[in-house]
Write an enzyme that holds these catalytic residues in place. Structure first.
Site, PDB file in Angstrom:
ATOM      1  N   GLU A 261      28.540   9.564  -5.180  1.00 23.39           N
ATOM      2  CA  GLU A 261      27.183   9.054  -5.420  1.00 23.39           C
ATOM      3  C   GLU A 261      26.327  10.081  -6.145  1.00 23.39           C
ATOM      4  O   GLU A 261      25.425   9.731  -6.892  1.00 23.39           O
ATOM      5  CB  GLU A 261      26.532   8.629  -4.102  1.00 23.39           C
ATOM      6  CG  GLU A 261      27.240   7.405  -3.556  1.00 23.39           C
ATOM      7  CD  GLU A 261      26.424   6.600  -2.572  1.00 23.39           C
ATOM      8  OE1 GLU A 261      25.369   7.081  -2.126  1.00 23.39           O
ATOM      9  OE2 GLU A 261      26.874   5.489  -2.237  1.00 23.39           O
TER      10      GLU A 261
ATOM     11  N   TYR B 298      27.197   3.788   5.383  1.00 21.85           N
ATOM     12  CA  TYR B 298      27.566   3.273   6.693  1.00 21.85           C
ATOM     13  C   TYR B 298      28.723   4.078   7.311  1.00 21.85           C
ATOM     14  O   TYR B 298      29.008   3.939   8.499  1.00 21.85           O
ATOM     15  CB  TYR B 298      28.071   1.826   6.574  1.00 21.85           C
ATOM     16  CG  TYR B 298      27.017   0.743   6.441  1.00 21.85           C
ATOM     17  CD1 TYR B 298      25.670   1.021   6.208  1.00 21.85           C
ATOM     18  CD2 TYR B 298      27.383  -0.598   6.545  1.00 21.85           C
ATOM     19  CE1 TYR B 298      24.740   0.001   6.076  1.00 21.85           C
ATOM     20  CE2 TYR B 298      26.457  -1.622   6.426  1.00 21.85           C
ATOM     21  CZ  TYR B 298      25.136  -1.317   6.187  1.00 21.85           C
ATOM     22  OH  TYR B 298      24.226  -2.342   6.070  1.00 21.85           O
ATOM     23  N   GLY B 299      29.399   4.860   6.467  1.00 20.65           N
ATOM     24  CA  GLY B 299      30.668   5.483   6.846  1.00 20.65           C
ATOM     25  C   GLY B 299      30.682   6.227   8.168  1.00 20.65           C
ATOM     26  O   GLY B 299      31.693   6.231   8.868  1.00 20.65           O
TER      27      GLY B 299
ATOM     28  N   CYS C 210      33.020  -4.118   1.588  1.00 16.27           N
ATOM     29  CA  CYS C 210      32.796  -2.789   2.157  1.00 16.27           C
ATOM     30  C   CYS C 210      33.822  -2.617   3.268  1.00 16.27           C
ATOM     31  O   CYS C 210      33.912  -3.458   4.174  1.00 16.27           O
ATOM     32  CB  CYS C 210      31.379  -2.718   2.733  1.00 16.27           C
ATOM     33  SG  CYS C 210      31.009  -1.209   3.636  1.00 16.27           S
ATOM     34  N   ASN C 211      34.589  -1.555   3.179  1.00 16.24           N
ATOM     35  CA  ASN C 211      35.627  -1.340   4.198  1.00 16.24           C
ATOM     36  C   ASN C 211      35.029  -1.073   5.564  1.00 16.24           C
ATOM     37  O   ASN C 211      35.516  -1.557   6.578  1.00 16.24           O
ATOM     38  CB  ASN C 211      36.510  -0.166   3.793  1.00 16.24           C
ATOM     39  CG  ASN C 211      37.499  -0.565   2.727  1.00 16.24           C
ATOM     40  OD1 ASN C 211      38.561  -1.084   3.042  1.00 16.24           O
ATOM     41  ND2 ASN C 211      37.145  -0.374   1.477  1.00 16.24           N
ATOM     42  N   THR C 212      33.965  -0.269   5.580  1.00 13.70           N
ATOM     43  CA  THR C 212      33.381   0.108   6.868  1.00 13.70           C
ATOM     44  C   THR C 212      32.821  -1.128   7.570  1.00 13.70           C
ATOM     45  O   THR C 212      33.044  -1.333   8.768  1.00 13.70           O
ATOM     46  CB  THR C 212      32.284   1.172   6.658  1.00 13.70           C
ATOM     47  OG1 THR C 212      32.808   2.210   5.816  1.00 13.70           O
ATOM     48  CG2 THR C 212      31.831   1.769   7.959  1.00 13.70           C
TER      49      THR C 212
ATOM     50  N   ASP D 207      27.614  -5.148   0.289  1.00 12.64           N
ATOM     51  CA  ASP D 207      28.138  -3.791   0.546  1.00 12.64           C
ATOM     52  C   ASP D 207      27.006  -2.947   1.109  1.00 12.64           C
ATOM     53  O   ASP D 207      25.826  -3.275   0.963  1.00 12.64           O
ATOM     54  CB  ASP D 207      28.662  -3.157  -0.749  1.00 12.64           C
ATOM     55  CG  ASP D 207      29.184  -1.746  -0.503  1.00 12.64           C
ATOM     56  OD1 ASP D 207      30.013  -1.576   0.409  1.00 12.64           O
ATOM     57  OD2 ASP D 207      28.734  -0.800  -1.179  1.00 12.64           O
ATOM     58  N   SER D 208      27.387  -1.841   1.740  1.00  6.77           N
ATOM     59  CA  SER D 208      26.379  -0.915   2.242  1.00  6.77           C
ATOM     60  C   SER D 208      25.505  -0.382   1.106  1.00  6.77           C
ATOM     61  O   SER D 208      24.376   0.029   1.337  1.00  6.77           O
ATOM     62  CB  SER D 208      27.069   0.244   2.959  1.00  6.77           C
ATOM     63  OG  SER D 208      27.995   0.856   2.083  1.00  6.77           O
TER      64      SER D 208
ATOM     65  N   CYS E 212      38.377   2.545   0.360  1.00  5.89           N
ATOM     66  CA  CYS E 212      36.922   2.702   0.313  1.00  5.89           C
ATOM     67  C   CYS E 212      36.483   2.258  -1.071  1.00  5.89           C
ATOM     68  O   CYS E 212      37.151   2.560  -2.069  1.00  5.89           O
ATOM     69  CB  CYS E 212      36.533   4.160   0.548  1.00  5.89           C
ATOM     70  SG  CYS E 212      34.772   4.460   0.286  1.00  5.89           S
ATOM     71  N   THR E 213      35.370   1.542  -1.082  1.00  5.45           N
ATOM     72  CA  THR E 213      34.904   0.973  -2.353  1.00  5.45           C
ATOM     73  C   THR E 213      34.650   2.026  -3.432  1.00  5.45           C
ATOM     74  O   THR E 213      34.738   1.734  -4.610  1.00  5.45           O
ATOM     75  CB  THR E 213      33.573   0.238  -2.100  1.00  5.45           C
ATOM     76  OG1 THR E 213      32.702   1.129  -1.386  1.00  5.45           O
ATOM     77  CG2 THR E 213      33.799  -1.019  -1.309  1.00  5.45           C
ATOM     78  N   HIS E 214      34.318   3.242  -3.016  1.00  3.71           N
ATOM     79  CA  HIS E 214      33.960   4.279  -3.995  1.00  3.71           C
ATOM     80  C   HIS E 214      35.170   4.960  -4.637  1.00  3.71           C
ATOM     81  O   HIS E 214      35.069   5.499  -5.723  1.00  3.71           O
ATOM     82  CB  HIS E 214      33.148   5.382  -3.319  1.00  3.71           C
ATOM     83  CG  HIS E 214      31.735   5.005  -2.993  1.00  3.71           C
ATOM     84  ND1 HIS E 214      31.415   3.904  -2.263  1.00  3.71           N
ATOM     85  CD2 HIS E 214      30.561   5.612  -3.303  1.00  3.71           C
ATOM     86  CE1 HIS E 214      30.094   3.837  -2.119  1.00  3.71           C
ATOM     87  NE2 HIS E 214      29.561   4.860  -2.747  1.00  3.71           N
TER      88      HIS E 214
END
Ligand code: DGL
Length: 274
Positions: A156, A40-41, A71-73, A8-9, A190-192
């Site tokens: 974050e 990375y978004g 990671c989606n991006t 992941d980023s 999105c992972t978050h």
């Protein structure tokens, strides 16, 4: 024997890794977060491709035969090119899977109205990858999408429950509902975002369900491994988990409980171009 690689980023892929580990605790895993260059978004296609390729190469070099882009991006902007242009020449036999396709394959089962909304980073939304993939499996679905560029930084910073954060979340939810009032399913692409499911939920009408991909991706991986015994049989099964970051390991460790539900020890990786 090989570990299963997860990339992941940064920390976000840990939500996906958590679901994978819960479903399949028996395997050895190697997680890499490119925290030094995240998020990375908002980065360009070229940059996300270059960074992702570098990290995936590192995981392959560590002996991982199968790597998940959690990671989606990165899945939106780098997966296809790496699969088509790099793997056959440089890493024949290695496998790389993303998070978009497994989600697209199954999403139609969760909507009755056949109207869904997708929330993600600017990069994921601009790529149109979800629209393309979902259309492949469910051409009858009406899909609208909306970028939430402020959500990752809020999460974050652990600041997602503040009044200011809630106002931002509310306004993004209102924006996507305005695009299509018939939505009955909202995908957190999105992972978050699974971390703020409760905050999102409070701004949704009752008939709108939320779906987050962590569990979907884990189940799809399990299914993949059952269908590919030639890959599965090469995976080490000693339940070992190792965490690497291109950033500061202490910072990484400070964030992991929030994303992974456990404290972990991280090691630093120095990549050539970082
Ligand atoms: N992991 C990214 C994703 O799922 C979110 C964080 C970032 O922008 O790097 O899109």
């Amino acid at each position: 024997m090989a570990s299963l690689g997860i990339f992941d980023s940064g920390y976000g892929g840990l939500t996906v890794f958590k679901a994978i580990r819960e479903l399949m605790p028996e395997y050895d895993y190697l997680y890499l977060g490119d925290n030094a260059r995240a998020p990375y978004g908002n980065l360009s296609f070229e940059t996300v491709y270059e960074y992702t390729l570098e990290c995936v190469t590192w995981l392959f070099e560590q002996g991982c035969d199968l790597v998940i882009l959690a990671c989606n991006t990165a899945s939106a902007k780098a997966l296809r090119n790496i699969q088509q242009k790099v793997l056959p020449e440089r890493f024949p036999g290695k496998k790389l899977l993303g998070v978009i396709r497994p989600t697209a394959e199954i999403i139609g089962n969760f909507t009755q109205q056949k109207h869904i909304g997708i929330l993600g980073t600017a990069g994921t939304i601009q790529s149109g990858s979800y629209l393309i993939e979902i259309d492949r499996f469910y051409p009858e679905l009406k899909v609208v999408q909306h970028a939430c560029p402020l959500w990752v930084p809020l999460i974050e910073a652990n600041n997602y429950a503040s009044e200011e954060a809630l106002a931002i979340i509310k306004s993004d939810i209102e924006a996507i509902l305005e695009e299509d009032e018939k939505i009955d399913l909202l995908l957190l692409a999105c992972t978050h975002y699974p971390l703020i499911k409760d905050q999102i939920q409070q701004f949704l009408p009752e008939h709108v369900n939320i779906i987050s991909q962590d569990v979907l991706v884990a189940e799809s991986l399990k299914d993949y491994l059952q269908r590919h015994p030639e890959v599965e049989s090469k995976l080490k099964k000693t339940e070992d988990k190792q965490f690497f970051t291109t950033g500061d390991p202490a910072d990484f460790e400070a964030h992991t409980f929030m994303f992974f539900g456990k404290n972990i020890e991280a090691q630093q990786v120095k990549l050539v171009n970082k």
